[in-house]
Structure formats: C-alpha cells, structure tokens
Design a protein around this motif. Structure first.
Motif, PDB file in Angstrom:
ATOM      1  N   GLY A  49       0.789  -1.219   0.000  1.00  0.00           N
ATOM      2  CA  GLY A  49       0.000   0.000   0.000  1.00  0.00           C
ATOM      3  C   GLY A  49       0.821   1.267   0.000  1.00  0.00           C
ATOM      4  O   GLY A  49       0.296   2.348   0.262  1.00  0.00           O
ATOM      5  N   SER A  50       2.125   1.178  -0.305  1.00  0.00           N
ATOM      6  CA  SER A  50       2.985   2.359  -0.267  1.00  0.00           C
ATOM      7  C   SER A  50       3.280   2.942  -1.643  1.00  0.00           C
ATOM      8  O   SER A  50       3.888   4.008  -1.738  1.00  0.00           O
ATOM      9  N   ARG A  51       2.855   2.263  -2.713  1.00  0.00           N
ATOM     10  CA  ARG A  51       3.163   2.745  -4.054  1.00  0.00           C
ATOM     11  C   ARG A  51       2.092   2.255  -5.028  1.00  0.00           C
ATOM     12  O   ARG A  51       1.357   1.300  -4.747  1.00  0.00           O
ATOM     13  N   MET A  52       2.030   2.896  -6.184  1.00  0.00           N
ATOM     14  CA  MET A  52       1.094   2.451  -7.209  1.00  0.00           C
ATOM     15  C   MET A  52       1.459   1.044  -7.664  1.00  0.00           C
ATOM     16  O   MET A  52       2.631   0.666  -7.687  1.00  0.00           O
ATOM     17  N   ALA A  53       0.426   0.298  -8.035  1.00  0.00           N
ATOM     18  CA  ALA A  53       0.685  -1.078  -8.455  1.00  0.00           C
ATOM     19  C   ALA A  53      -0.444  -1.573  -9.330  1.00  0.00           C
ATOM     20  O   ALA A  53      -1.607  -1.189  -9.169  1.00  0.00           O
ATOM     21  N   LEU A  54      -0.074  -2.437 -10.261  1.00  0.00           N
ATOM     22  CA  LEU A  54      -1.021  -3.177 -11.085  1.00  0.00           C
ATOM     23  C   LEU A  54      -0.916  -4.636 -10.674  1.00  0.00           C
ATOM     24  O   LEU A  54       0.186  -5.206 -10.643  1.00  0.00           O
ATOM     25  N   LEU A  55      -2.039  -5.253 -10.333  1.00  0.00           N
ATOM     26  CA  LEU A  55      -2.060  -6.630  -9.867  1.00  0.00           C
ATOM     27  C   LEU A  55      -3.099  -7.411 -10.655  1.00  0.00           C
ATOM     28  O   LEU A  55      -4.141  -6.872 -11.015  1.00  0.00           O
ATOM     29  N   LYS A  56      -2.825  -8.684 -10.912  1.00  0.00           N
ATOM     30  CA  LYS A  56      -3.790  -9.505 -11.623  1.00  0.00           C
ATOM     31  C   LYS A  56      -3.816 -10.914 -11.056  1.00  0.00           C
ATOM     32  O   LYS A  56      -2.802 -11.413 -10.555  1.00  0.00           O
ATOM     33  N   PRO A  57      -4.954 -11.588 -11.143  1.00  0.00           N
ATOM     34  CA  PRO A  57      -5.009 -13.004 -10.757  1.00  0.00           C
ATOM     35  C   PRO A  57      -4.232 -13.844 -11.776  1.00  0.00           C
ATOM     36  O   PRO A  57      -3.899 -13.380 -12.874  1.00  0.00           O
ATOM     37  N   ASP A  58      -4.000 -15.091 -11.421  1.00  0.00           N
ATOM     38  CA  ASP A  58      -3.377 -16.011 -12.362  1.00  0.00           C
ATOM     39  C   ASP A  58      -4.345 -16.305 -13.507  1.00  0.00           C
ATOM     40  O   ASP A  58      -5.565 -16.336 -13.322  1.00  0.00           O
ATOM     41  N   GLY A  59      -3.791 -16.516 -14.686  1.00  0.00           N
ATOM     42  CA  GLY A  59      -4.621 -16.887 -15.819  1.00  0.00           C
ATOM     43  C   GLY A  59      -4.730 -15.788 -16.851  1.00  0.00           C
ATOM     44  O   GLY A  59      -4.303 -14.652 -16.635  1.00  0.00           O
ATOM     45  N   PRO A  60      -5.336 -16.138 -18.000  1.00  0.00           N
ATOM     46  CA  PRO A  60      -5.396 -15.192 -19.122  1.00  0.00           C
ATOM     47  C   PRO A  60      -6.554 -14.202 -19.035  1.00  0.00           C
ATOM     48  O   PRO A  60      -6.591 -13.229 -19.787  1.00  0.00           O
ATOM     49  N   GLY A  61      -7.544 -14.456 -18.183  1.00  0.00           N
ATOM     50  CA  GLY A  61      -8.710 -13.576 -18.138  1.00  0.00           C
ATOM     51  C   GLY A  61      -9.734 -13.969 -19.198  1.00  0.00           C
ATOM     52  O   GLY A  61      -9.709 -15.082 -19.709  1.00  0.00           O
ATOM     53  N   GLU A  65      -4.297  -4.086   1.729  1.00  0.00           N
ATOM     54  CA  GLU A  65      -5.230  -5.155   2.088  1.00  0.00           C
ATOM     55  C   GLU A  65      -6.407  -5.204   1.121  1.00  0.00           C
ATOM     56  O   GLU A  65      -6.853  -6.288   0.732  1.00  0.00           O
ATOM     57  N   TRP A  66      -6.931  -4.043   0.737  1.00  0.00           N
ATOM     58  CA  TRP A  66      -8.034  -4.030  -0.222  1.00  0.00           C
ATOM     59  C   TRP A  66      -7.583  -4.569  -1.584  1.00  0.00           C
ATOM     60  O   TRP A  66      -8.328  -5.283  -2.254  1.00  0.00           O
ATOM     61  N   ALA A  67      -6.371  -4.249  -1.981  1.00  0.00           N
ATOM     62  CA  ALA A  67      -5.865  -4.754  -3.257  1.00  0.00           C
ATOM     63  C   ALA A  67      -5.784  -6.276  -3.234  1.00  0.00           C
ATOM     64  O   ALA A  67      -6.205  -6.954  -4.185  1.00  0.00           O
ATOM     65  N   ARG A  68      -5.269  -6.838  -2.154  1.00  0.00           N
ATOM     66  CA  ARG A  68      -5.156  -8.292  -2.068  1.00  0.00           C
ATOM     67  C   ARG A  68      -6.536  -8.954  -2.003  1.00  0.00           C
ATOM     68  O   ARG A  68      -6.754 -10.022  -2.590  1.00  0.00           O
ATOM     69  N   ALA A  69      -7.478  -8.318  -1.314  1.00  0.00           N
ATOM     70  CA  ALA A  69      -8.835  -8.876  -1.254  1.00  0.00           C
ATOM     71  C   ALA A  69      -9.454  -8.916  -2.646  1.00  0.00           C
ATOM     72  O   ALA A  69     -10.133  -9.891  -3.012  1.00  0.00           O
ATOM     73  N   ALA A  70      -9.238  -7.871  -3.430  1.00  0.00           N
ATOM     74  CA  ALA A  70      -9.799  -7.835  -4.783  1.00  0.00           C
ATOM     75  C   ALA A  70      -9.191  -8.922  -5.661  1.00  0.00           C
ATOM     76  O   ALA A  70      -9.903  -9.568  -6.453  1.00  0.00           O
ATOM     77  N   ILE A  71      -7.887  -9.147  -5.533  1.00  0.00           N
ATOM     78  CA  ILE A  71      -7.240 -10.220  -6.288  1.00  0.00           C
ATOM     79  C   ILE A  71      -7.873 -11.566  -5.930  1.00  0.00           C
ATOM     80  O   ILE A  71      -8.164 -12.402  -6.790  1.00  0.00           O
ATOM     81  N   GLN A  72      -8.102 -11.785  -4.646  1.00  0.00           N
ATOM     82  CA  GLN A  72      -8.698 -13.042  -4.197  1.00  0.00           C
ATOM     83  C   GLN A  72     -10.111 -13.235  -4.749  1.00  0.00           C
ATOM     84  O   GLN A  72     -10.569 -14.373  -4.907  1.00  0.00           O
ATOM     85  N   HIS A  73     -10.785 -12.132  -5.053  1.00  0.00           N
ATOM     86  CA  HIS A  73     -12.127 -12.214  -5.640  1.00  0.00           C
ATOM     87  C   HIS A  73     -12.090 -12.239  -7.169  1.00  0.00           C
ATOM     88  O   HIS A  73     -13.137 -12.147  -7.814  1.00  0.00           O
ATOM     89  N   GLY A  74     -10.901 -12.352  -7.735  1.00  0.00           N
ATOM     90  CA  GLY A  74     -10.788 -12.507  -9.181  1.00  0.00           C
ATOM     91  C   GLY A  74     -10.721 -11.220  -9.965  1.00  0.00           C
ATOM     92  O   GLY A  74     -10.995 -11.219 -11.180  1.00  0.00           O
ATOM     93  N   TYR A  75     -10.316 -10.128  -9.324  1.00  0.00           N
ATOM     94  CA  TYR A  75     -10.241  -8.833  -9.992  1.00  0.00           C
ATOM     95  C   TYR A  75      -8.798  -8.446 -10.307  1.00  0.00           C
ATOM     96  O   TYR A  75      -7.885  -8.718  -9.513  1.00  0.00           O
ATOM     97  N   VAL A  76      -8.603  -7.797 -11.427  1.00  0.00           N
ATOM     98  CA  VAL A  76      -7.380  -7.029 -11.657  1.00  0.00           C
ATOM     99  C   VAL A  76      -7.511  -5.744 -10.857  1.00  0.00           C
ATOM    100  O   VAL A  76      -8.593  -5.162 -10.760  1.00  0.00           O
ATOM    101  N   VAL A  77      -6.429  -5.304 -10.261  1.00  0.00           N
ATOM    102  CA  VAL A  77      -6.436  -4.087  -9.443  1.00  0.00           C
ATOM    103  C   VAL A  77      -5.401  -3.110  -9.976  1.00  0.00           C
ATOM    104  O   VAL A  77      -4.241  -3.477 -10.215  1.00  0.00           O
ATOM    105  N   LEU A  78      -5.820  -1.866 -10.156  1.00  0.00           N
ATOM    106  CA  LEU A  78      -4.891  -0.780 -10.422  1.00  0.00           C
ATOM    107  C   LEU A  78      -4.978   0.164  -9.224  1.00  0.00           C
ATOM    108  O   LEU A  78      -5.961   0.892  -9.052  1.00  0.00           O
ATOM    109  N   LEU A  79      -3.987   0.083  -8.364  1.00  0.00           N
ATOM    110  CA  LEU A  79      -3.903   0.925  -7.174  1.00  0.00           C
ATOM    111  C   LEU A  79      -3.175   2.197  -7.571  1.00  0.00           C
ATOM    112  O   LEU A  79      -1.986   2.163  -7.889  1.00  0.00           O
ATOM    113  N   ILE A  80      -3.898   3.317  -7.585  1.00  0.00           N
ATOM    114  CA  ILE A  80      -3.295   4.557  -8.068  1.00  0.00           C
ATOM    115  C   ILE A  80      -2.980   5.493  -6.905  1.00  0.00           C
ATOM    116  O   ILE A  80      -3.517   5.365  -5.804  1.00  0.00           O
TER     117      ILE A  80
END
Length: 304
Positions: free
Chosen positions: A49-61, A88-103
């Motif tokens: 939670g200290s910097r911008m990040a792009l996160l994605k679940p495993d797989g092609p989408g 924590e919110w970013a990781r929760a979103a990944i667990q729910h199958g979302y790509v996250v762009l934390l800006i």
C-alpha cells in the motif's frame, strides 16, 4: 454541512457551472501532470500500500477490474509509513478474481496530503481525471473485461468517485469511457460554498448515472453519514442508481489499522480513528457482492 477547504475556489465555481464551464474544468483537471501508471503487474505479496501497483489473478482472463483510490494522505501516511489498508483491499480484490490498479494521485506530484486542501494541482477534477485515465489504461490490457471496470474510493477518493459518478463532469473530461460501477467508502457529502460568491456545488448530484454503493459509519465525525444519507436519498428519488449502508459504531477510516487509536483535529473537530476488523470484513463482503450484482444485471441486460 458546508465546507470550504477541500477544493480551490475556482474549481468550486467552475464545477457549479458544468457543462458551461467545460474548458475551465478541463484546465483545473490538468494543472497537474498526468500519472505514469504501472506498466506491468506486481506480485501481490509484495504490495503493502505504499506505491502504485497493477495486480492480476493467475490466468489469461478476461477479468473484471477495480481502480482503487486512496484517502487524502495518499499511499503513505503523514509520517511516511505504508497505507496498509490500501494494500489489504488490493489483495482482497485479487482473491475475488479482480485485476487491481492501485493509483496514487499525490506522490508523483510532490504532494504529501490534500487533507487540508488541494496542492500542486491535485484537486477533485484532477482526481476524477486520474481515475478515468486509469480506467482507459485498463481497457488497453488484453486480460481485462472492458465492460466490468469499477472505481472504489476511500474518503478523498470516495468523494472523487461520487463526483465522477455524475455525467456533467465526465462530459467535459474527454477521451474516457468512465466506469460501469463505483463504490465510495466514508466520503464527505458536503456542499462546497466558494467564498468568492460562486454558486454552491454538491459532491452528491442527482445526475449519477451508473450503479453506486456508499458505505459509511455512524460514529464518523470527519465525514458524517447523516448528510450523505439525506442527499443520496434525494438522488435515488430523482432516479440515480444509488444504494448505501451505515455501519454501527464505525468511525472514519474504520479499515485503517495503521491509524488505529490516533487522533487529530481538523476544522475544529477532534477526530479519533478506530480500526474495526469486523466492519472491515463486512465492508469487503458488501463491496464485492454489490459488484457481482452489478455485473450480473449487465449480463442480463445484454441478453435481453
């Protein structure tokens, strides 16, 4: 409640006159340079939670996606520590199958906080433009479901989400499709009254035109829920697709364990932050259930 400190006077005046002040709004929204967004996904476990990040679940989408938008101190606390709630919110979103762009609307612009007002061109219109550009960027990625992108904001970011939910402002910030849904956690729903005599501007407007969920706390003295409920009810009666929930015994920033027990005074009000893990988990459940309902309704509408 009225407020004078979150946005420059000129911004309040121009926003009040949308869309007539289109060029003025665009000028305010571009006082600060555009963000340089992450070019490739990070490993979720390394995001604190200290910097911008792009996160994605495993797989092609293709995956649905969320733009996460921080509180008024950005992705670092005022004493330089990571904003763990955003991680924590970013990781929760990944667990729910979302790509996250934390800006982060602050760091690249040399701003530590907009808690007491706009700085270096970081204002509400700039925040809306940041979020919309983030959504546009997500739509360029091959693993994104382009019709399932949501904006989830907290406090300052929540007010950005509320303002961006209204079509007047989006129409004067060209080049973006915006969002299919939005969530605002503990926003202020103030009336901004510029001291230069310009017309007042509402953060919550009846022209909200995509599904919006607002989550608030009944012990929040920084951004009180009562005013939000009254204005959201008026927007709903005018046809806006809004819904809300007020948690009992929840203060402002109930999900901010890094602020637990700290206090500060703003606008003459003593504010104490209390982290509540139970409400935090309930808020996550409500957010992801709301988004899934929204996506399901969209699929039904397409089939019809």
């Amino acid at each position: 409640m009225t407020i004078r400190w979150f946005i420059p006077l000129v911004a309040g005046a121009v926003l009040a006159s949308c869309p007539a002040g289109a060029q003025g709004v665009l000028g305010i929204a571009t006082q600060a340079k555009d963000l340089i967004l992450p070019s490739s996904p990070s490993v979720a476990a390394t995001v604190n939670g200290s910097r911008m990040a792009l996160l994605k679940p495993d797989g092609p989408g293709p995956f649905p996606a969320i733009v996460l938008h921080h509180q008024c101190a950005g992705l670092r606390t005022l004493d330089g520590k990571p904003n763990r709630s955003m991680g924590e919110w970013a990781r929760a979103a990944i667990q729910h199958g979302y790509v996250v762009l934390l800006i982060d609307s602050l760091d690249q612009r040399g701003v530590a906080s907009v808690c007491e007002g706009s700085k270096n061109g970081v204002n509400f219109p700039r925040g809306v433009r940041d979020a919309m550009q983030a959504a546009d960027y997500l739509r360029t990625l091959p693993y994104i479901d382009k019709k399932r992108i949501a904006h989830v904001g907290f406090s300052w970011g929540a007010m950005v989400a509320l303002i961006g939910g209204s079509k007047e402002l989006r129409e004067v910030l060209p080049g973006s499709q915006g969002f299919e849904a939005a969530v605002a956690l503990y926003p202020g729903c103030f009336t901004i009254r510029p001291s230069n005599g310009a017309p007042p501007f509402e953060i919550v407007r009846n022209s909200i035109d995509h599904p919006l969920l607002v989550l608030m706390g009944d012990k929040d003295v920084e951004t009180p829920a009562d005013e939000c409920v009254r204005k959201l009810q008026a927007a709903k009666e005018a046809g806006a697709p809004v819904e809300w929930y007020v948690f009992r015994d929840a203060t402002h920033c109930w999900d901010c364990d890094h602020l637990n027990g700290t206090s500060r005074t703003r606008r003459g009000i003593n504010i104490v932050y209390r982290f509540n893990p139970g409400i935090t988990e309930e808020a996550k459940r409500r957010v992801f259930e709301f988004l899934e309902r929204t996506w399901a309704a969209g699929r039904t509408a397409v089939r019809q």
